[in-house]
Write an enzyme that holds these catalytic residues in place. Structure first.
Site, PDB file in Angstrom:
ATOM      1  CB  SER A 158      -0.968  -0.007   1.185  1.00 30.73           C
ATOM      2  OG  SER A 158      -0.254  -0.068   2.391  1.00 30.73           O
ATOM      3  N   GLY A 184      15.262  -1.371   5.318  1.00 29.28           N
ATOM      4  CA  GLY A 184      14.112  -0.560   4.893  1.00 29.28           C
ATOM      5  C   GLY A 184      14.472   0.613   4.010  1.00 29.28           C
ATOM      6  N   GLY A 223       8.472  -0.087   8.105  1.00 32.32           N
ATOM      7  CA  GLY A 223       7.283   0.770   8.036  1.00 32.32           C
ATOM      8  C   GLY A 223       6.872   1.038   6.594  1.00 32.32           C
ATOM      9  CE  LYS A 228      15.517  -6.661   7.516  1.00 31.35           C
ATOM     10  NZ  LYS A 228      14.929  -5.988   8.672  1.00 31.35           N
ATOM     11  CB  ILE A 233      19.168   2.720   5.179  1.00 36.31           C
ATOM     12  CG1 ILE A 233      18.597   3.117   6.540  1.00 36.31           C
ATOM     13  CG2 ILE A 233      20.596   3.210   5.028  1.00 36.31           C
ATOM     14  CD1 ILE A 233      19.368   2.504   7.710  1.00 36.31           C
TER      15      ILE A 233
END
Ligand code: NDP
Ligand code: HSE
Length: 436
Positions: A16, A134, A302, A205, A136
């Site tokens: 979204s 995320g 986020g 990661k 960065i």
């Protein structure tokens, strides 16, 4: 203006956000990419809600393969998650010659070697900036900005959920469960939050970071992984008294005989910038031989921060579609045929310093026994503190900081310390990195 047609797989937190950023910043993105990047098909579950979010003009459905089978779609954006259906869809998209953008670190850490090999055969891009830290741009930094360097080591706070939990517990005195519930409400946590808490997400990661730093295939199955669920409140207190903070770090270090790839709670000196990264923010510290130390900081999870990275990848794809494969930036920073099979070292070979906390009976000779065992095992002590026991309390805590040593030696020493009659419970062992 040329149009790039996107099939968006997954319309949850990240999907979204991608939809929103592409819509809100359409003009800015076109000025940068020279293309109109347009979502033409969305696949997700719960079609009523999907229709409400995307409006009447976009094709929607629930079968992930609808994107693969739509010949008009240029790019698959996989923000669905998981490693089974996602693998099949990504491989099918590659086979059809579609470019792929994904935020799915689990997928690439587990199946990356296969996916990158197939993508290379087909000459398509697989972009994954959002998969690590995320918002960065650490993938870009490692693959491009630091391309001149031989990278020695990197260490990162690369899981927003656990950093958020550690910060909330320390600053607000929240319980572990309350802090986790807040992280889930804010959209930071994985579908299965044990992946966050037990260090698995950070290991996914770290695996990708290690591959890009050292030019090695992904080796997630060799990573050492320890999460935050067994941390005790008193260790935060003692670490603070010694001038350290506890962070969940993903670490990759080059050694002469292999690489270290590990995720675990780590004491770092509180004066380091990395020690002061709070909440869901992430930061990655990278040490290269030419540049020295560098640090990359930003939101690690986020909706919009992650969408920022996904859309940046779409801009890259738009810019590079017409460029021959061999002139594009390699998936893992090094050319595919130049990846070297350097092994990840076994956990008992890792070299680091240690924080040890032993609950001991408050009687003469205990400290001497413990220090003798450490000396016998060749472990050198850096600092010792002992808690003042309360009146009549039969036990107390001894906290020792060691100099760097090999994990094998600490394991041997801990085994012997725990066998002492004056040590009634297990020794707590945390690793310490100075990062200088
Ligand atoms: P969400 O669970 O919020 O969204 C996933 C979406 O995909 C949901 O709408 C889900 O539907 C849908 N979906 C899942 N499986 C299927 C399927 N088989 N067929 C059709 N639709 C499906 O996850 P996130 O947006 O948080 O994460 C997506 C990816 O991005 C993951 O790989 C994650 O690791 C990664 N990521 C997430 C970040 C974050 O901050 N959240 C940051 C960086 C990366 P339903 O809701 O019905 O399950
Ligand atoms: N669950 C992950 C985190 C999302 O908390 O960092 C970002 O990859």
């Amino acid at each position: 203006m040329k149009e790039i047609k996107v099939g968006l797989l997954g319309l949850g937190t990240v999907g979204s956000g991608v939809f929103e950023v592409l819509k809100n910043n359409a003009d800015e993105i076109s000025r940068r990419s020279g293309c109109r990047i347009r979502v033409t098909r969305v696949v997700s579950r719960g079609l009523d809600a999907v229709r409400k979010m995307v409006g009447p003009d976009i094709a929607i459905s629930e079968d992930p393969f609808d994107i693969v089978n739509d010949p008009a779609i240029d790019v698959l954006v996989e923000v669905m998650g998981g490693t089974t259906v996602a693998r099949d869809v990504v491989l099918a998209a590659i086979a059809r010659g579609k470019q792929v953008v994904t935020a799915n670190k689990a997928l690439l850490a587990v199946h990356g070697n296969e996916i990158f090999a197939k993508a290379r055969e087909q000459g398509v891009m697989v972009a994954f900036e959002a998969a690590v830290a995320g918002g960065i741009p650490i993938v870009k930094a490692l693959r491009e900005g630091l391309a001149a360097n031989r990278i020695d080591m990197l260490a990162g706070i690369i899981n927003g959920t656990t950093n958020f939990i550690l910060s909330e517990m320390r600053d607000k005195g929240l319980s572990f469960d309350a802090a986790l519930a807040d992280a889930q409400r804010l959209g930071y946590a994985e579908a299965d939050p044990t992946f966050d808490i037990e260090g698995v997400d950070a290991a996914h990661k770290a695996t990708l970071l290690a591959s890009m730093a050292f030019g090695v295939p992904v080796q997630f199955d060799r990573a050492y992984i320890e999460g935050i669920s067994r941390l005790a409140a008193e260790d935060f207190t003692y670490a603070g008294r010694l001038g350290y903070r506890i962070k969940l770090l993903g670490i990759a270090r080059r050694r002469a005989d292999g690489i270290e790839l590990r995720v675990h709670p780590t004491l770092i000196p509180e004066r380091r910038l990395l020690a002061n990264v709070e909440g869901a923010m992430n930061a990655v510290w990278v040490k290269g031989d030419a540049v020295g130390e560098t640090l990359y900081y930003g939101p690690g999870a986020g909706k919009l921060p992650t969408a920022s990275a996904v859309v940046a990848d779409l801009v890259d794809v738009a810019r590079m579609t017409d460029v021959a494969d061999e002139h594009r930036v390699p998936y893992l920073a090094f050319r595919q045929d130049q990846l070297q099979p350097v092994p990840v070292l076994p956990a008992d070979q890792m070299e680091t310093a240690y924080y040890l906390r032993a609950q001991v009976r408050d009687e003469p000779g205990v400290l001497a026994d413990i220090t003798r065992i450490l000396a016998d095992e060749g472990v050198s002590i850096d600092a010792v503190i002992q808690r003042q026991p309360a009146e009549g309390e039969p036990t107390t805590d001894i906290i020792l900081m060691t100099h760097r040593t090999v994990e094998q030696r600490i394991d041997a020493a801990i085994g012997r310390i725990e066998a002492l009659p004056s040590v009634p419970s297990s020794v707590v062992r945390l690793r310490v990195e100075q990062l200088n």
